[in-house]
Design a protein around this motif. Sequence first.
Motif, PDB file in Angstrom:
ATOM      1  N   PRO A  48     -16.607  15.580 -40.710  1.00 52.01           N
ATOM      2  CA  PRO A  48     -16.839  17.552 -40.951  1.00 52.01           C
ATOM      3  C   PRO A  48     -16.574  18.148 -39.457  1.00 52.01           C
ATOM      4  O   PRO A  48     -16.697  17.412 -38.207  1.00 52.01           O
ATOM      5  CB  PRO A  48     -17.858  17.832 -41.476  1.00 52.01           C
ATOM      6  CG  PRO A  48     -18.759  16.966 -41.139  1.00 52.01           C
ATOM      7  CD  PRO A  48     -17.754  15.835 -41.011  1.00 52.01           C
ATOM      8  N   ASP A  49     -15.676  18.742 -39.290  1.00 53.41           N
ATOM      9  CA  ASP A  49     -15.644  19.570 -37.761  1.00 53.41           C
ATOM     10  C   ASP A  49     -16.163  20.861 -38.090  1.00 53.41           C
ATOM     11  O   ASP A  49     -16.946  21.585 -38.574  1.00 53.41           O
ATOM     12  CB  ASP A  49     -13.931  20.379 -37.926  1.00 53.41           C
ATOM     13  CG  ASP A  49     -12.872  19.759 -37.537  1.00 53.41           C
ATOM     14  OD1 ASP A  49     -13.313  18.560 -37.093  1.00 53.41           O
ATOM     15  OD2 ASP A  49     -11.737  19.288 -38.599  1.00 53.41           O
ATOM     16  N   TRP A  50     -16.911  21.641 -36.285  1.00 51.70           N
ATOM     17  CA  TRP A  50     -18.038  22.476 -36.401  1.00 51.70           C
ATOM     18  C   TRP A  50     -16.857  23.146 -35.297  1.00 51.70           C
ATOM     19  O   TRP A  50     -17.293  22.634 -35.150  1.00 51.70           O
ATOM     20  CB  TRP A  50     -19.243  22.452 -36.614  1.00 51.70           C
ATOM     21  CG  TRP A  50     -19.920  21.409 -35.902  1.00 51.70           C
ATOM     22  CD1 TRP A  50     -20.135  21.068 -34.330  1.00 51.70           C
ATOM     23  CD2 TRP A  50     -19.892  19.394 -36.058  1.00 51.70           C
ATOM     24  NE1 TRP A  50     -20.406  20.164 -33.584  1.00 51.70           N
ATOM     25  CE2 TRP A  50     -20.652  19.259 -34.510  1.00 51.70           C
ATOM     26  CE3 TRP A  50     -19.825  18.813 -36.880  1.00 51.70           C
ATOM     27  CZ2 TRP A  50     -20.521  18.155 -34.319  1.00 51.70           C
ATOM     28  CZ3 TRP A  50     -20.156  18.038 -36.833  1.00 51.70           C
ATOM     29  CH2 TRP A  50     -20.337  17.085 -35.753  1.00 51.70           C
ATOM     30  N   GLU A  51     -17.282  24.534 -35.246  1.00 49.79           N
ATOM     31  CA  GLU A  51     -17.632  25.454 -33.747  1.00 49.79           C
ATOM     32  C   GLU A  51     -18.408  24.726 -33.232  1.00 49.79           C
ATOM     33  O   GLU A  51     -19.719  24.645 -32.786  1.00 49.79           O
ATOM     34  CB  GLU A  51     -18.019  26.916 -34.427  1.00 49.79           C
ATOM     35  CG  GLU A  51     -18.134  27.870 -33.019  1.00 49.79           C
ATOM     36  CD  GLU A  51     -17.961  29.263 -33.689  1.00 49.79           C
ATOM     37  OE1 GLU A  51     -17.698  30.052 -32.833  1.00 49.79           O
ATOM     38  OE2 GLU A  51     -18.826  29.287 -34.572  1.00 49.79           O
ATOM     39  N   GLY A  52     -17.745  24.180 -31.836  1.00 48.04           N
ATOM     40  CA  GLY A  52     -18.320  23.976 -30.487  1.00 48.04           C
ATOM     41  C   GLY A  52     -18.403  22.953 -30.292  1.00 48.04           C
ATOM     42  O   GLY A  52     -18.755  22.286 -29.748  1.00 48.04           O
ATOM     43  N   LYS A  53     -17.261  22.158 -31.234  1.00 43.69           N
ATOM     44  CA  LYS A  53     -17.429  20.079 -31.517  1.00 43.69           C
ATOM     45  C   LYS A  53     -16.723  20.073 -30.315  1.00 43.69           C
ATOM     46  O   LYS A  53     -17.157  19.062 -29.588  1.00 43.69           O
ATOM     47  CB  LYS A  53     -17.139  20.309 -32.937  1.00 43.69           C
ATOM     48  CG  LYS A  53     -17.030  18.543 -32.996  1.00 43.69           C
ATOM     49  CD  LYS A  53     -16.905  18.290 -34.265  1.00 43.69           C
ATOM     50  CE  LYS A  53     -16.529  16.140 -34.200  1.00 43.69           C
ATOM     51  NZ  LYS A  53     -16.121  16.364 -36.163  1.00 43.69           N
ATOM     52  N   GLU A  54     -15.082  20.555 -30.337  1.00 43.03           N
ATOM     53  CA  GLU A  54     -14.522  19.846 -29.186  1.00 43.03           C
ATOM     54  C   GLU A  54     -15.330  20.391 -28.027  1.00 43.03           C
ATOM     55  O   GLU A  54     -14.996  19.585 -26.762  1.00 43.03           O
ATOM     56  CB  GLU A  54     -13.250  20.222 -29.191  1.00 43.03           C
ATOM     57  CG  GLU A  54     -13.275  22.772 -28.602  1.00 43.03           C
ATOM     58  CD  GLU A  54     -13.871  23.352 -29.655  1.00 43.03           C
ATOM     59  OE1 GLU A  54     -13.316  24.699 -29.919  1.00 43.03           O
ATOM     60  OE2 GLU A  54     -14.615  22.616 -31.232  1.00 43.03           O
ATOM     61  N   ASN A  55     -16.352  21.483 -27.698  1.00 42.75           N
ATOM     62  CA  ASN A  55     -17.206  21.494 -26.415  1.00 42.75           C
ATOM     63  C   ASN A  55     -17.506  20.720 -26.541  1.00 42.75           C
ATOM     64  O   ASN A  55     -19.400  21.131 -25.625  1.00 42.75           O
ATOM     65  CB  ASN A  55     -16.957  23.147 -26.568  1.00 42.75           C
ATOM     66  CG  ASN A  55     -16.265  23.520 -26.194  1.00 42.75           C
ATOM     67  OD1 ASN A  55     -15.248  23.815 -25.590  1.00 42.75           O
ATOM     68  ND2 ASN A  55     -16.040  24.703 -26.629  1.00 42.75           N
ATOM     69  N   GLY A  56     -18.734  19.524 -27.088  1.00 39.50           N
ATOM     70  CA  GLY A  56     -20.047  18.946 -27.309  1.00 39.50           C
ATOM     71  C   GLY A  56     -20.964  19.507 -27.496  1.00 39.50           C
ATOM     72  O   GLY A  56     -22.485  18.684 -27.874  1.00 39.50           O
ATOM     73  N   ARG A  57     -21.181  20.167 -28.866  1.00 44.04           N
ATOM     74  CA  ARG A  57     -22.196  20.901 -29.714  1.00 44.04           C
ATOM     75  C   ARG A  57     -22.285  19.904 -30.513  1.00 44.04           C
ATOM     76  O   ARG A  57     -21.824  19.434 -31.299  1.00 44.04           O
ATOM     77  CB  ARG A  57     -21.116  22.306 -30.197  1.00 44.04           C
ATOM     78  CG  ARG A  57     -22.584  22.486 -31.215  1.00 44.04           C
ATOM     79  CD  ARG A  57     -22.621  23.591 -32.014  1.00 44.04           C
ATOM     80  NE  ARG A  57     -23.066  24.194 -32.691  1.00 44.04           N
ATOM     81  CZ  ARG A  57     -23.214  25.066 -33.507  1.00 44.04           C
ATOM     82  NH1 ARG A  57     -21.762  25.670 -34.182  1.00 44.04           N
ATOM     83  NH2 ARG A  57     -24.349  26.388 -33.876  1.00 44.04           N
ATOM     84  N   SER A  58     -23.767  18.957 -30.265  1.00 43.28           N
ATOM     85  CA  SER A  58     -24.358  18.303 -31.115  1.00 43.28           C
ATOM     86  C   SER A  58     -24.444  18.954 -32.632  1.00 43.28           C
ATOM     87  O   SER A  58     -24.953  19.399 -33.172  1.00 43.28           O
ATOM     88  CB  SER A  58     -25.061  17.807 -30.682  1.00 43.28           C
ATOM     89  OG  SER A  58     -26.313  18.867 -30.484  1.00 43.28           O
TER      90      SER A  58
END
Length: 218
Positions: A48-58
């Motif tokens: 799934p996608d989540w907010e901040g994923k593209e910035n490395g949020r775990s």
Amino acid sequence: MNYRLIEDVIELVRQFEIENKDTNNYEVSIEGFKNWILRNSGTVSHEPDWEGKENGRSAESVISTLLVHLNRYAKSYSKSAILGSDFSTQDDFIYLINLKAFGEMSKMDLIKKNVHEKPVGMQIINRLIHLGWIEQRESTTDKRSKVISITQKGLTALENQMNKIRTATTVVTGNLSENEKMELIRLLHKLDDFHQQIYEKNKKTEQLLDEALNTIMQ
């Protein structure tokens, strides 16, 4: 007879037993096998996608945040359910529900069952005693401690509010399907079991994170 199909089924059972041997996530039964099949049927086809994923949020950060959010949503629904009653917080009726379900117990057993620190738990218990919803007496097995039980007045107070309380608990599960609810229960039980063993060690605050990390690494 379709021997290829039988071979495929046997291979699935073999994979189920191998995977479950280490994790014990599923009951070793037809029902457990069916749940494993559902879990591995490809219904979750991608991460799934989540907010901040593209910035490395775990993923761990997302899970922690969502659990906090869900707890706050649940509290807000509980607050609505007890509005206009003598209940002060959701903890009041949770303590009463535990006493009704499990019978009399020591104060510390009740506090631990609700994963509270002693000062917070004692404050709730004292409030319920003051309302006359629970009563305490000396333990027959340990004269140094007291056991508490729910009173008829407490049962009545609980029953008068139960319809709204049941509505609040129903709303918390939102739009999950029955299968999703069962899978969520399994995962939450797994998490709860992990953290419960740490909680029961009564570690000091400064030792808690290290203890939890060591438990993960074992």
